[in-house]
Design a protein around this motif. Structure first.
Motif, mmCIF file in Angstrom:
data_model
loop_
_atom_site.group_PDB
_atom_site.id
_atom_site.type_symbol
_atom_site.label_atom_id
_atom_site.label_comp_id
_atom_site.label_asym_id
_atom_site.label_seq_id
_atom_site.Cartn_x
_atom_site.Cartn_y
_atom_site.Cartn_z
ATOM 1 N N ILE A 92 0.843 -1.210 0.000
ATOM 2 C CA ILE A 92 0.000 0.000 0.000
ATOM 3 C C ILE A 92 0.873 1.253 0.000
ATOM 4 C CG2 ILE A 92 -1.559 1.369 1.471
ATOM 5 C CD1 ILE A 92 -2.979 -1.197 2.190
ATOM 6 N N MET A 93 1.907 1.235 0.830
ATOM 7 C CA MET A 93 2.789 2.408 0.914
ATOM 8 C C MET A 93 3.461 2.679 -0.429
ATOM 9 S SD MET A 93 4.338 1.615 4.681
ATOM 10 C CE MET A 93 5.461 2.993 4.866
ATOM 11 N N LYS A 94 3.859 1.610 -1.096
ATOM 12 C CA LYS A 94 4.583 1.766 -2.361
ATOM 13 C C LYS A 94 3.647 2.181 -3.502
ATOM 14 C CE LYS A 94 8.192 -0.265 -4.973
ATOM 15 N NZ LYS A 94 9.433 0.338 -4.947
ATOM 16 N N LEU A 95 2.449 1.583 -3.536
ATOM 17 C CA LEU A 95 1.568 1.825 -4.686
ATOM 18 C C LEU A 95 0.640 3.020 -4.494
ATOM 19 C CD1 LEU A 95 0.611 -1.874 -5.534
ATOM 20 C CD2 LEU A 95 2.422 -0.466 -6.548
ATOM 21 N N GLU A 96 0.196 3.217 -3.247
ATOM 22 C CA GLU A 96 -0.814 4.273 -3.041
ATOM 23 C C GLU A 96 -0.263 5.531 -2.402
ATOM 24 O OE1 GLU A 96 -4.245 2.571 -1.078
ATOM 25 O OE2 GLU A 96 -4.040 0.753 -2.297
ATOM 26 N N MET A 97 0.961 5.471 -1.900
ATOM 27 C CA MET A 97 1.482 6.658 -1.205
ATOM 28 C C MET A 97 2.736 7.192 -1.894
ATOM 29 S SD MET A 97 0.934 5.568 2.757
ATOM 30 C CE MET A 97 -0.627 4.888 3.311
ATOM 31 N N ASN A 98 2.885 6.886 -3.188
ATOM 32 C CA ASN A 98 4.130 7.309 -3.834
ATOM 33 C C ASN A 98 4.218 8.813 -4.073
ATOM 34 O OD1 ASN A 98 2.223 7.172 -5.768
ATOM 35 N ND2 ASN A 98 3.249 5.625 -7.050
ATOM 36 N N ALA A 99 3.085 9.514 -3.931
ATOM 37 C CA ALA A 99 3.153 10.976 -4.044
ATOM 38 C C ALA A 99 3.449 11.623 -2.688
ATOM 39 C CB ALA A 99 1.835 11.517 -4.594
#
Ligand SMILES: [Fe+2]
Ligand SMILES: [Fe+2]
Length: 333
Positions: free
Chosen positions: A310-317
């Motif tokens: 989740i951190m890598k895919l959804e929080m990359n901004a």
């Protein structure tokens, strides 16, 4: 580092021994300072009547009365069976706040209690296969640093504010500092910098001590108004830190900016990209990871693999992907 005098003092003061490995029928020395008149003890207590023999001292589900309190004062040490250790841990959790507020204890005694129970909590994070399974080697670097931080008078005084207010924030802060210290070491930070990073991580949510308990521990989604109150904690923490004399720029940055996001949509200062320094970037990642992987009364703990995904895919901004990649490698080598 923990200076020698303090180390000696700790050995003398502490009646608590951190259990190494709990075998089936081993006994763990218990911190008698947690037992008070009127407490309902829901685990058996033992004492050593001969060097090798344990005898039942107090039956489980007994309320400590005057007579038992007197008996407790007369024995030097009491123990709990490792099979009932979990009940003791919950008991400590429920009583730690009371002890911190107890005016009959000196600051040194309170420091010692926090130090020993925090050491135990940190060890259990290393024992948890979901958390730091692959980072065992870092325990030798991280534990002494964290212990020296916890035994520092300035840090402990502000840390007490956190424990007094909310037990969850206390365990969360400890977890975040262990993760941040491991990550800092993986990023190649030197010991001097790591000590500052560990202090910043331990105090990152200091401002929550000014947020109402109901908002911090709400079961479920916060209303807009509650979220607005919650969003004040980084700047409140910064103000408290400045007031108590913390003047290191790195630590202050870590406290104030751990909820900033690279795309400028974070708070409190809507910082962007390079405006967010290294400490808040590291703490921000460890903070999200711990929040996702910790079980709360209203949500299950997420598996570390899913949390990282989740951190890598959804929080990359939001998060620094270079640092996150080091964190992922560190946890899943
Ligand atoms: Fe926070
Ligand atoms: Fe946090």
């Amino acid at each position: 580092m923990l200076d020698r005098k303090r180390q000696e003092q700790l050995k003398i003061n502490s009646t608590f021994v951190v259990p190494q490995k709990k075998e089936d029928h081993s006994y763990v020395l218990l911190d008698k300072r947690f037992l008070h008149l009127g407490d309902n003890i829901n685990f058996n207590l033992y004492f050593k009547n001969r060097p090798t023999q344990m005898t039942l001292f107090l039956q489980s589900d007994t309320v400590v009365d005057m007579q038992q309190q007197q008996r407790l004062q007369e024995v030097e040490q009491v123990f709990v069976s490792s099979t009932e250790y979990h009940q003791y841990e919950i008991f400590v959790e429920e009583h730690l706040q009371k002890l911190i507020q107890d005016t009959s204890l000196t600051l040194d005694e309170k420091t010692d209690i926090i130090y020993t129970s925090s050491t135990e909590l940190t060890h259990s994070l290393y024992d948890n296969p979901e958390a730091l399974e692959n980072v065992q080697r870092s325990e030798n670097i991280v534990m002494p640093i964290l212990q020296s931080i916890l035994y520092n008078d300035d840090t402990i005084a502000s840390y007490m504010k956190i424990i007094e207010h909310d037990y969850y924030t206390h365990t969360h802060s400890l977890n975040v500092s262990v993760y941040a210290l491991c990550l800092g070491a993986a990023l190649g930070l030197k010991e001097e910098k790591l000590i500052l990073l560990g202090r910043a991580a331990l105090l990152h949510d200091l401002g929550k001590s000014k947020i109402s308990y109901e908002v911090i521990n709400k079961n479920g989604v916060l209303t807009q108004e509650e979220f607005d109150e919650m969003k004040n904690h980084p700047s409140l923490g910064y103000e408290i830190a400045v007031k108590i004399g913390i003047n290191d720029k790195n630590i202050l940055d870590g406290i104030r900016h751990h909820h900033e996001k690279l795309d400028g949509k974070g708070y409190p200062d809507n910082l962007k990209e390079h405006e967010i320094k290294l400490f808040p970037r590291i703490i921000g990642i460890c903070d999200v990871f711990d929040a996702l992987t910790t079980r709360r009364s209203y949500k299950k703990a997420m598996h570390s693999f899913n949390a990282l995904q989740i951190m890598k895919l959804e929080m990359n901004a939001h998060l620094d992907m270079k640092i996150l990649n080091v964190f992922i490698k560190m946890l899943h080598k």
